[in-house]
Design a protein around this motif. Structure first.
Motif, PDB file in Angstrom:
ATOM      1  N   ALA A 116       9.821  65.502   0.042  1.00 59.16           N
ATOM      2  CA  ALA A 116       9.099  64.638   0.979  1.00 59.16           C
ATOM      3  C   ALA A 116       9.283  65.059   2.434  1.00 59.16           C
ATOM      4  CB  ALA A 116       9.576  63.195   0.815  1.00 59.16           C
ATOM      5  N   ASP A 117      10.165  66.030   2.677  1.00 60.44           N
ATOM      6  CA  ASP A 117      10.536  66.469   4.024  1.00 60.44           C
ATOM      7  C   ASP A 117      11.058  65.291   4.844  1.00 60.44           C
ATOM      8  OD1 ASP A 117      10.964  68.358   6.007  1.00 60.44           O
ATOM      9  OD2 ASP A 117       8.983  68.099   6.906  1.00 60.44           O
ATOM     10  N   LEU A 118      11.940  64.509   4.223  1.00 58.67           N
ATOM     11  CA  LEU A 118      12.548  63.354   4.868  1.00 58.67           C
ATOM     12  C   LEU A 118      14.043  63.305   4.547  1.00 58.67           C
ATOM     13  CD1 LEU A 118      10.013  60.500   4.005  1.00 58.67           C
ATOM     14  CD2 LEU A 118      10.461  61.407   6.307  1.00 58.67           C
ATOM     15  N   PRO A 119      14.865  62.809   5.474  1.00 61.16           N
ATOM     16  CA  PRO A 119      16.247  62.519   5.088  1.00 61.16           C
ATOM     17  C   PRO A 119      16.274  61.415   4.053  1.00 61.16           C
ATOM     18  CG  PRO A 119      15.806  61.746   7.323  1.00 61.16           C
ATOM     19  CD  PRO A 119      14.594  62.496   6.887  1.00 61.16           C
ATOM     20  N   VAL A 120      17.293  61.435   3.208  1.00 63.55           N
ATOM     21  CA  VAL A 120      17.357  60.493   2.092  1.00 63.55           C
ATOM     22  C   VAL A 120      17.322  59.052   2.575  1.00 63.55           C
ATOM     23  CG1 VAL A 120      18.943  59.609   0.320  1.00 63.55           C
ATOM     24  CG2 VAL A 120      18.409  62.056   0.408  1.00 63.55           C
ATOM     25  N   TYR A 121      17.994  58.737   3.683  1.00 66.15           N
ATOM     26  CA  TYR A 121      18.020  57.335   4.123  1.00 66.15           C
ATOM     27  C   TYR A 121      16.637  56.842   4.510  1.00 66.15           C
ATOM     28  CZ  TYR A 121      17.873  58.099   9.265  1.00 66.15           C
ATOM     29  OH  TYR A 121      17.512  58.408  10.548  1.00 66.15           O
ATOM     30  N   LYS A 122      15.787  57.720   5.017  1.00 67.25           N
ATOM     31  CA  LYS A 122      14.409  57.330   5.324  1.00 67.25           C
ATOM     32  C   LYS A 122      13.598  57.167   4.045  1.00 67.25           C
ATOM     33  CE  LYS A 122      14.275  57.370   9.918  1.00 67.25           C
ATOM     34  NZ  LYS A 122      13.974  56.152  10.713  1.00 67.25           N
ATOM     35  N   LEU A 123      13.913  57.986   3.042  1.00 67.43           N
ATOM     36  CA  LEU A 123      13.223  57.878   1.754  1.00 67.43           C
ATOM     37  C   LEU A 123      13.529  56.533   1.086  1.00 67.43           C
ATOM     38  CD1 LEU A 123      11.406  59.884   0.147  1.00 67.43           C
ATOM     39  CD2 LEU A 123      13.457  60.547  -1.126  1.00 67.43           C
ATOM     40  N   MET A 124      14.771  56.061   1.247  1.00 74.33           N
ATOM     41  CA  MET A 124      15.148  54.766   0.684  1.00 74.33           C
ATOM     42  C   MET A 124      14.607  53.602   1.505  1.00 74.33           C
ATOM     43  SD  MET A 124      19.085  55.081  -0.706  1.00 74.33           S
ATOM     44  CE  MET A 124      19.777  56.007   0.656  1.00 74.33           C
ATOM     45  N   GLY A 125      14.288  53.863   2.761  1.00 75.38           N
ATOM     46  CA  GLY A 125      13.895  52.807   3.694  1.00 75.38           C
ATOM     47  C   GLY A 125      14.958  52.664   4.749  1.00 75.38           C
ATOM     48  N   GLY A 126      14.764  53.316   5.875  1.00 76.19           N
ATOM     49  CA  GLY A 126      15.794  53.366   6.896  1.00 76.19           C
ATOM     50  C   GLY A 126      16.113  52.009   7.487  1.00 76.19           C
ATOM     51  N   ALA A 127      17.400  51.767   7.738  1.00 73.88           N
ATOM     52  CA  ALA A 127      17.848  50.535   8.384  1.00 73.88           C
ATOM     53  C   ALA A 127      18.442  50.800   9.763  1.00 73.88           C
ATOM     54  CB  ALA A 127      18.889  49.834   7.512  1.00 73.88           C
ATOM     55  N   ARG A 128      18.955  52.009   9.976  1.00 73.74           N
ATOM     56  CA  ARG A 128      19.569  52.348  11.272  1.00 73.74           C
ATOM     57  C   ARG A 128      19.776  53.854  11.328  1.00 73.74           C
ATOM     58  NH1 ARG A 128      25.706  50.152   9.881  1.00 73.74           N
ATOM     59  NH2 ARG A 128      25.450  50.327   7.633  1.00 73.74           N
ATOM     60  N   ASP A 129      19.910  54.373  12.544  1.00 69.25           N
ATOM     61  CA  ASP A 129      20.056  55.809  12.754  1.00 69.25           C
ATOM     62  C   ASP A 129      21.460  56.216  13.170  1.00 69.25           C
ATOM     63  OD1 ASP A 129      17.330  56.336  12.183  1.00 69.25           O
ATOM     64  OD2 ASP A 129      16.786  55.715  14.214  1.00 69.25           O
ATOM     65  N   LYS A 130      22.345  55.240  13.361  1.00 68.46           N
ATOM     66  CA  LYS A 130      23.734  55.549  13.688  1.00 68.46           C
ATOM     67  C   LYS A 130      24.621  54.443  13.133  1.00 68.46           C
ATOM     68  CE  LYS A 130      23.584  53.402  18.292  1.00 68.46           C
ATOM     69  NZ  LYS A 130      23.795  53.606  19.742  1.00 68.46           N
ATOM     70  N   VAL A 131      25.870  54.779  12.844  1.00 59.51           N
ATOM     71  CA  VAL A 131      26.824  53.818  12.277  1.00 59.51           C
ATOM     72  C   VAL A 131      28.156  53.956  13.005  1.00 59.51           C
ATOM     73  CG1 VAL A 131      25.744  53.734   9.989  1.00 59.51           C
ATOM     74  CG2 VAL A 131      27.460  55.470  10.456  1.00 59.51           C
ATOM     75  N   PRO A 132      28.887  52.849  13.189  1.00 59.30           N
ATOM     76  CA  PRO A 132      30.204  52.932  13.839  1.00 59.30           C
ATOM     77  C   PRO A 132      31.234  53.528  12.873  1.00 59.30           C
ATOM     78  CG  PRO A 132      29.785  50.682  13.135  1.00 59.30           C
ATOM     79  CD  PRO A 132      28.529  51.459  12.844  1.00 59.30           C
ATOM     80  N   ALA A 133      32.084  54.390  13.413  1.00 56.99           N
ATOM     81  CA  ALA A 133      33.080  55.071  12.586  1.00 56.99           C
ATOM     82  C   ALA A 133      34.469  54.503  12.832  1.00 56.99           C
ATOM     83  CB  ALA A 133      33.081  56.565  12.891  1.00 56.99           C
ATOM     84  N   TYR A 134      35.290  54.500  11.777  1.00 55.34           N
ATOM     85  CA  TYR A 134      36.703  54.209  11.970  1.00 55.34           C
ATOM     86  C   TYR A 134      37.532  55.411  11.561  1.00 55.34           C
ATOM     87  CZ  TYR A 134      37.153  52.896   6.931  1.00 55.34           C
ATOM     88  OH  TYR A 134      37.162  52.862   5.551  1.00 55.34           O
ATOM     89  N   ALA A 135      38.653  55.592  12.242  1.00 52.21           N
ATOM     90  CA  ALA A 135      39.592  56.663  11.929  1.00 52.21           C
ATOM     91  C   ALA A 135      40.426  56.230  10.732  1.00 52.21           C
ATOM     92  CB  ALA A 135      40.483  56.951  13.132  1.00 52.21           C
ATOM     93  N   SER A 136      40.395  57.014   9.669  1.00 48.94           N
ATOM     94  CA  SER A 136      41.098  56.684   8.430  1.00 48.94           C
ATOM     95  C   SER A 136      42.200  57.712   8.196  1.00 48.94           C
ATOM     96  CB  SER A 136      40.114  56.676   7.253  1.00 48.94           C
ATOM     97  OG  SER A 136      40.755  56.318   6.052  1.00 48.94           O
ATOM     98  N   THR A 137      43.450  57.258   8.158  1.00 51.56           N
ATOM     99  CA  THR A 137      44.569  58.188   8.083  1.00 51.56           C
ATOM    100  C   THR A 137      44.834  58.669   6.661  1.00 51.56           C
ATOM    101  OG1 THR A 137      46.397  56.646   7.594  1.00 51.56           O
ATOM    102  CG2 THR A 137      45.670  56.805   9.892  1.00 51.56           C
TER     103      THR A 137
END
Length: 387
Positions: A116-137
């Motif tokens: 489809a020439d799309l990222p998978v998240y857009k294929l599923m129906g995009g909800a956001r383009d960025k997510v907050p990250a946490y540092a996991s030790t």
């Protein structure tokens, strides 16, 4: 379009790792990686890296590789690769081990995105383009004070949240590996207090002991401390085959209990835990049913008004988060991290990593088609390992 072949390529690469048993850095350790390839009669191929204990950062085991190249390959040859739901159901009905079915499902999603020439998240129906990250030790990164110093370093890098994997299968007093008994709750409690004192009240803190507390009493004792220190969640504190213990824990503590993490059964097990009242938040990742299973779990959790926090870093997990509201899946787990581990070092087999973080603590969704891989085939071809 029909599937014509399923191939697994095993190759050597390198990355920084942390020796959990001896609490020390293993710089540029040799890593065996795998890339699973699903070929079609229209010239399109879907790919998935990984399947090992670090998700997509390490390759699958030889047993899983032989299963995929044997039974699973025979099952899906000639099928339409876009029938992901049908193939996912076939694998569950046949009791294909979760890792193998997950690798196949993720490669099929990558193929669909490329078609489809799309990222998978857009294929599923995009909800956001960025997510907050946490540092996991990593666990066992050192004495309690080391965690506090590391948390401050992560905070300075822009992380807004920090998760502690504390001391287990290692004695922080002797610095020697152990068999996991007794638990180290005195040092663990010291660690969580020092970390909160170091980073202040604004940083979000999480705690994950990976099921190594074996009594409800010690689990409640640590949980009470986490509540006083305003930790966001208490993850996988006890073995997950004792569901009644988790039901009691949810009743006893006000801090949200995040589980199950590693229990087999994917979305079906998580749905049962919700109905049993055994967890306040669910845990899921693409290693336990692929993108399809992970997305199904997020939808089930949304229906019950419960969070589905995605476990581990990686391309597939990030794509699921991009298609899921922050009300259901809030935080992206970046890591595992430890002092001296350069998690963001480029992978020599990819043109870019999946999850660089910006100055405000966000990871942006890859925009390349499929899962987002831009593959450096020369490195893979030059470092192949015979299975």
């Amino acid at each position: 379009m029909k599937i014509t072949d399923v191939r697994v390529i095993r190759f050597r690469t390198h990355a920084d790792r942390w020796d959990i048993g001896h609490a020390r850095l293993k710089p540029k350790a040799e890593v065996h990686q795998t890339i699973t390839c699903i070929d079609t009669d229209e010239g399109l191929t879907g790919y998935f890296f990984g399947g090992g204990k670090h998700g997509d950062q390490d390759g699958m085991g030889l047993d899983e590789q032989r299963l995929i190249e044997g039974q699973v390959r025979d099952m899906i040859l000639g099928a339409d690769p876009l029938d992901r739901e049908l193939i996912w159901k076939w694998m569950w009905v046949r009791n294909i081990p979760e890792v193998a079915q997950s690798v196949i499902d993720c490669a099929l999603w990558d193929l669909a995105g490329r078609a489809a020439d799309l990222p998978v998240y857009k294929l599923m129906g995009g909800a956001r383009d960025k997510v907050p990250a946490y540092a996991s030790t990593y666990p066992n990164i050192g004495q309690p004070q080391v965690y506090a110093e590391h948390a401050l370093e992560c905070q300075a890098e822009g992380y807004k949240a920090y998760k502690i994997h504390p001391h287990y299968f290692w004695n922080p007093e002797t610095g020697q590996p152990t068999n996991g008994r007794p638990s180290n709750i005195r040092h663990d409690i010291e660690t969580i207090n020092l970390v909160r004192e170091a980073v202040g009240p604004e940083m979000v803190l999480m705690y994950d002991v990976w099921g190594t507390y074996h009594t409800i009493e010690e689990t409640i004792k640590v949980g009470r401390e986490l509540e006083k220190l305003d930790f966001y969640w208490f993850e996988h504190p006890m073995p997950e085959y004792r569901v009644e213990s988790y039901r009691r824990l949810c009743r006893e503590l006000s801090i949200p209990i995040l589980a199950p993490e590693i229990a087999a059964g994917g979305v079906f097990t998580r749905a049962e835990w919700i109905l049993q009242g055994a967890a306040d938040m669910s845990r899921m990742d693409i290693r336990r049913g692929g993108v399809t299973g992970c997305r199904k779990t997020a939808v089930v959790c949304e229906a019950f008004g419960q969070r589905c926090e995605i476990h581990m870093a990686g391309w597939g997990n990030l794509q699921v988060m991009g298609a899921t509201s922050e009300d259901t899946s809030e935080w992206y787990e970046k890591g595992l991290l430890a002092p001296g581990v350069n998690y963001d070092a480029p992978h020599p087999y990819l043109k870019r990593n999946c999850d660089p973080m910006d100055a405000k603590g966000f990871v942006h969704l890859p925009q390349a088609a499929g899962l987002g891989y831009e593959i450096i085939w020369d490195h893979i071809d030059d470092n192949r390992i015979a299975a």
